[in-house]
Design a protein around this motif. Structure first.
Motif, PDB file in Angstrom:
ATOM      1  N   MET A 168      -0.607 -15.283   1.433  1.00 58.73           N
ATOM      2  CA  MET A 168      -0.031 -14.002   1.807  1.00 58.73           C
ATOM      3  C   MET A 168       0.418 -13.235   0.567  1.00 58.73           C
ATOM      4  O   MET A 168       0.173 -12.051   0.444  1.00 58.73           O
ATOM      5  N   LYS A 169       1.057 -13.942  -0.373  1.00 54.64           N
ATOM      6  CA  LYS A 169       1.545 -13.298  -1.596  1.00 54.64           C
ATOM      7  C   LYS A 169       0.377 -12.771  -2.428  1.00 54.64           C
ATOM      8  O   LYS A 169       0.455 -11.705  -3.023  1.00 54.64           O
ATOM      9  N   ARG A 170      -0.723 -13.530  -2.445  1.00 56.07           N
ATOM     10  CA  ARG A 170      -1.886 -13.130  -3.226  1.00 56.07           C
ATOM     11  C   ARG A 170      -2.503 -11.848  -2.666  1.00 56.07           C
ATOM     12  O   ARG A 170      -2.900 -10.953  -3.412  1.00 56.07           O
ATOM     13  N   ALA A 171      -2.547 -11.718  -1.352  1.00 55.36           N
ATOM     14  CA  ALA A 171      -3.091 -10.523  -0.714  1.00 55.36           C
ATOM     15  C   ALA A 171      -2.196  -9.313  -0.994  1.00 55.36           C
ATOM     16  O   ALA A 171      -2.684  -8.208  -1.261  1.00 55.36           O
ATOM     17  N   GLN A 172      -0.896  -9.520  -0.953  1.00 54.96           N
ATOM     18  CA  GLN A 172       0.038  -8.435  -1.235  1.00 54.96           C
ATOM     19  C   GLN A 172      -0.121  -7.964  -2.688  1.00 54.96           C
ATOM     20  O   GLN A 172      -0.115  -6.768  -2.967  1.00 54.96           O
ATOM     21  N   THR A 173      -0.278  -8.912  -3.600  1.00 56.47           N
ATOM     22  CA  THR A 173      -0.471  -8.568  -5.008  1.00 56.47           C
ATOM     23  C   THR A 173      -1.771  -7.790  -5.190  1.00 56.47           C
ATOM     24  O   THR A 173      -1.812  -6.817  -5.950  1.00 56.47           O
ATOM     25  N   ALA A 174      -2.813  -8.189  -4.490  1.00 56.22           N
ATOM     26  CA  ALA A 174      -4.096  -7.495  -4.586  1.00 56.22           C
ATOM     27  C   ALA A 174      -3.985  -6.062  -4.051  1.00 56.22           C
ATOM     28  O   ALA A 174      -4.527  -5.120  -4.649  1.00 56.22           O
ATOM     29  N   ILE A 175      -3.279  -5.892  -2.958  1.00 52.35           N
ATOM     30  CA  ILE A 175      -3.093  -4.543  -2.388  1.00 52.35           C
ATOM     31  C   ILE A 175      -2.284  -3.670  -3.346  1.00 52.35           C
ATOM     32  O   ILE A 175      -2.619  -2.506  -3.581  1.00 52.35           O
ATOM     33  N   GLU A 176      -1.229  -4.249  -3.928  1.00 53.54           N
ATOM     34  CA  GLU A 176      -0.427  -3.491  -4.898  1.00 53.54           C
ATOM     35  C   GLU A 176      -1.282  -3.093  -6.098  1.00 53.54           C
ATOM     36  O   GLU A 176      -1.178  -1.977  -6.605  1.00 53.54           O
ATOM     37  N   TYR A 177      -2.123  -3.992  -6.563  1.00 51.54           N
ATOM     38  CA  TYR A 177      -3.015  -3.697  -7.682  1.00 51.54           C
ATOM     39  C   TYR A 177      -3.971  -2.564  -7.323  1.00 51.54           C
ATOM     40  O   TYR A 177      -4.195  -1.650  -8.135  1.00 51.54           O
ATOM     41  N   LEU A 178      -4.515  -2.577  -6.116  1.00 50.68           N
ATOM     42  CA  LEU A 178      -5.438  -1.520  -5.697  1.00 50.68           C
ATOM     43  C   LEU A 178      -4.732  -0.169  -5.608  1.00 50.68           C
ATOM     44  O   LEU A 178      -5.300   0.862  -5.988  1.00 50.68           O
ATOM     45  N   PHE A 179      -3.498  -0.163  -5.125  1.00 49.25           N
ATOM     46  CA  PHE A 179      -2.738   1.093  -5.078  1.00 49.25           C
ATOM     47  C   PHE A 179      -2.451   1.617  -6.483  1.00 49.25           C
ATOM     48  O   PHE A 179      -2.546   2.821  -6.738  1.00 49.25           O
ATOM     49  N   MET A 180      -2.111   0.726  -7.407  1.00 47.52           N
ATOM     50  CA  MET A 180      -1.870   1.150  -8.791  1.00 47.52           C
ATOM     51  C   MET A 180      -3.156   1.684  -9.417  1.00 47.52           C
ATOM     52  O   MET A 180      -3.136   2.681 -10.144  1.00 47.52           O
ATOM     53  N   LEU A 181      -4.262   1.041  -9.132  1.00 43.56           N
ATOM     54  CA  LEU A 181      -5.549   1.493  -9.645  1.00 43.56           C
ATOM     55  C   LEU A 181      -5.901   2.861  -9.082  1.00 43.56           C
ATOM     56  O   LEU A 181      -6.357   3.755  -9.810  1.00 43.56           O
ATOM     57  N   ALA A 182      -5.667   3.060  -7.794  1.00 47.75           N
ATOM     58  CA  ALA A 182      -5.933   4.360  -7.170  1.00 47.75           C
ATOM     59  C   ALA A 182      -5.053   5.443  -7.786  1.00 47.75           C
ATOM     60  O   ALA A 182      -5.521   6.550  -8.080  1.00 47.75           O
ATOM     61  N   ALA A 183      -3.786   5.138  -8.008  1.00 44.28           N
ATOM     62  CA  ALA A 183      -2.886   6.111  -8.626  1.00 44.28           C
ATOM     63  C   ALA A 183      -3.335   6.448 -10.038  1.00 44.28           C
ATOM     64  O   ALA A 183      -3.330   7.617 -10.440  1.00 44.28           O
ATOM     65  N   ALA A 184      -3.770   5.460 -10.785  1.00 47.71           N
ATOM     66  CA  ALA A 184      -4.254   5.703 -12.150  1.00 47.71           C
ATOM     67  C   ALA A 184      -5.505   6.572 -12.128  1.00 47.71           C
ATOM     68  O   ALA A 184      -5.645   7.496 -12.940  1.00 47.71           O
ATOM     69  N   LEU A 185      -6.404   6.318 -11.194  1.00 48.91           N
ATOM     70  CA  LEU A 185      -7.626   7.129 -11.096  1.00 48.91           C
ATOM     71  C   LEU A 185      -7.310   8.569 -10.715  1.00 48.91           C
ATOM     72  O   LEU A 185      -7.936   9.509 -11.220  1.00 48.91           O
ATOM     73  N   ILE A 186      -6.336   8.756  -9.837  1.00 52.61           N
ATOM     74  CA  ILE A 186      -5.929  10.118  -9.466  1.00 52.61           C
ATOM     75  C   ILE A 186      -5.362  10.844 -10.681  1.00 52.61           C
ATOM     76  O   ILE A 186      -5.702  12.007 -10.946  1.00 52.61           O
ATOM     77  N   LEU A 187      -4.513  10.167 -11.449  1.00 52.97           N
ATOM     78  CA  LEU A 187      -3.948  10.791 -12.649  1.00 52.97           C
ATOM     79  C   LEU A 187      -5.029  11.130 -13.673  1.00 52.97           C
ATOM     80  O   LEU A 187      -5.001  12.201 -14.287  1.00 52.97           O
ATOM     81  N   VAL A 188      -5.985  10.242 -13.838  1.00 54.30           N
ATOM     82  CA  VAL A 188      -7.081  10.503 -14.770  1.00 54.30           C
ATOM     83  C   VAL A 188      -7.912  11.697 -14.305  1.00 54.30           C
ATOM     84  O   VAL A 188      -8.285  12.559 -15.108  1.00 54.30           O
TER      85      VAL A 188
END
Length: 54
Positions: free
Chosen positions: A1-21
């Protein structure tokens, strides 16, 4: 469960970085187009004034 949550958080951070770029790239492209237009108008004006003084 923790691993899935970490993966989702990583994807949200990646999406935010792509939006900023993408926002930064759009700003740079718009600024370069405006600069190109300004330089073009300036050179046109200088050319006209040089021809007037000949």
């Amino acid at each position: 469960m923790k691993r899935a949550q970490t993966a989702i958080e990583y994807l949200f951070m990646l999406a935010a970085a792509l939006i900023l770029v993408s926002i930064a790239m759009k700003t740079v492209i718009d600024t370069s187009k405006q600069l190109e237009t300004t330089i073009s108008n300036y050179t046109k004006t200088v050319r006209e004034r040089v021809l007037e003084n000949l």
